[in-house]
Write an enzyme that holds these catalytic residues in place. Structure first.
Site, PDB file in Angstrom:
ATOM      1  CB  SER A  14      -1.116  -0.441   1.505  1.00 43.59           C
ATOM      2  OG  SER A  14      -1.623   1.226   1.445  1.00 43.59           O
ATOM      3  CE1 TYR A  51      -4.347  -2.117   5.101  1.00 46.41           C
ATOM      4  CE2 TYR A  51      -3.747  -0.350   4.491  1.00 46.41           C
ATOM      5  CZ  TYR A  51      -4.353  -1.352   4.129  1.00 46.41           C
ATOM      6  OH  TYR A  51      -4.477  -1.214   2.826  1.00 46.41           O
TER       7      TYR A  51
END
Length: 355
Positions: free
Chosen positions: A247, A260
């Site tokens: 990401s 995350y």
């Protein structure tokens, strides 16, 4: 005569020259402007003036930052929220775009088999369909989103591919091993591993991240990558490919997604390290680091008002669609990327990460 003129000139110079002794210092000092009392740095009214100037500058910066933020945060989709993770794609409005009908396959993955975790919706669904267009069969692994998974299966089959659905928790190593075995039993081979499953739970403070949430996020987002890849290794051979979804948060961080973004940083390092370990075997390992993409993870993670403006703060001014991310996976899975390993692609809407 010449000597006399020089002496006269010297006498005139002496008369106009400023004296250099103590007396001259007094005269020079007398000629300076009087130092005003308010220029002294320690005087109270001077400090007040400086403080007021600083507050004014701070307020101006805040207004400027607020203006930029308001200009960037535009409503791009209806406010919506799902109270359950994983999110459901069929409930989203508008629906994410998983299939670009303008793109035609050219047999880049003909006869190959791929396993895709988190393949029922979002980026996973788009990748499954894109692989099918290129001639691959796919095993779609998902947690419990059965309706989304069946729709993905139909899309894959409508584009000429075969699709095996496998439901379960990839954060459990025994299940991951069983999923790989089921794929081999169904298709007889395995060429491509796409580690894509993920979950996120925003928190505004590290103090609110429970041990349970931390472990759950790491199990889904990075432990599963180890589990599935380990189980797949004995079936992969020279020319096989492993593709990991990381990401943009791995590169710029995210204050509300501490756990995350930490897992995504781990995925990036996992990708680079594994690529070195498998290079001699001819197995390529690469990754994709998407930016803000319109997937079920968004309405199931954020408040409705934040979902409405999601993706508006990137240079392109909108969230990406899964169909725009899938070509990166096709490229990395195919022989087009035969000289790439240990690399990360960045389809993120224009954010420069330099990583």
């Amino acid at each position: 005569m010449i000597w006399q003129r020089a002496a006269d000139a010297s006498n005139r110079l002496e008369r106009v020259r400023v004296p250099c002794g103590a007396h001259s210092n007094e005269k020079v000092a007398d000629q300076r402007p009087e130092k005003r009392f308010r220029d002294k740095p320690n005087e109270p009214h001077t400090r007040v003036a400086r403080d007021r100037a600083r507050l004014l500058q701070k307020r101006q910066r805040e207004l400027a930052d607020s203006g930029v933020k308001m200009a960037k945060e535009k409503k791009l989709q209806p406010a919506q929220q799902q109270r359950h993770q994983p999110g459901r794609e069929y409930k989203m409005r508008p629906r994410p775009k998983a299939v670009d009908e303008r793109q035609r396959g050219s047999g880049k993955l003909e006869g190959k088999v791929a396993i895709i975790t988190g393949g029922d919706s979002g980026i996973g669904r788009a990748v499954a369909v894109a692989f099918a267009k290129e001639g691959a069969s796919v095993a779609v692994v998902y947690l419990e989103e059965h309706k989304d998974a069946r729709e993905t299966q139909k899309l894959v089959e409508s584009h000429g591919g075969k699709c095996l659905l496998i439901d379960g928790d990839v954060g459990d190593e025994e299940f991951s091993q069983a999923a790989v075995k089921q794929t081999i039993d169904e298709f007889g081979r395995l060429d491509i591993v796409v580690n894509n499953a993920a979950e996120q739970h925003p928190q505004d403070s590290i103090e609110k991240i429970t041990a349970r949430q931390l472990e759950r996020t790491f199990r889904t987002n990075i432990f599963s990558f180890f589990f599935v890849t380990k189980a797949a290794m004995k079936h992969l051979k020279k020319g096989s490919a492993i593709i990991n979804t990381t990401s943009v948060t791995a590169y710029r961080g995210s204050p509300q997604l501490l756990d995350y973004s930490s897992t995504k940083g781990a995925i990036t390092t996992f990708t680079r390290s594994l690529s070195r370990a498998l290079a001699e075997k001819g197995i390529r390992v690469n990754g994709v680091a998407p930016g803000p993409i319109w997937t079920p993870l968004i309405p199931s993670s954020y408040e409705a008002k934040d979902v409405a403006t999601f993706g508006s703060d990137v240079p392109l001014g909108r969230p990406g669609q899964p169909e725009e991310i899938a070509p990166s996976y096709v490229f990395l899975a195919s022989d087009d990327a035969s000289y790439m390993t240990g690399q990360i692609l960045h389809p993120n809407g224009g954010e420069v990460v330099n990583g």
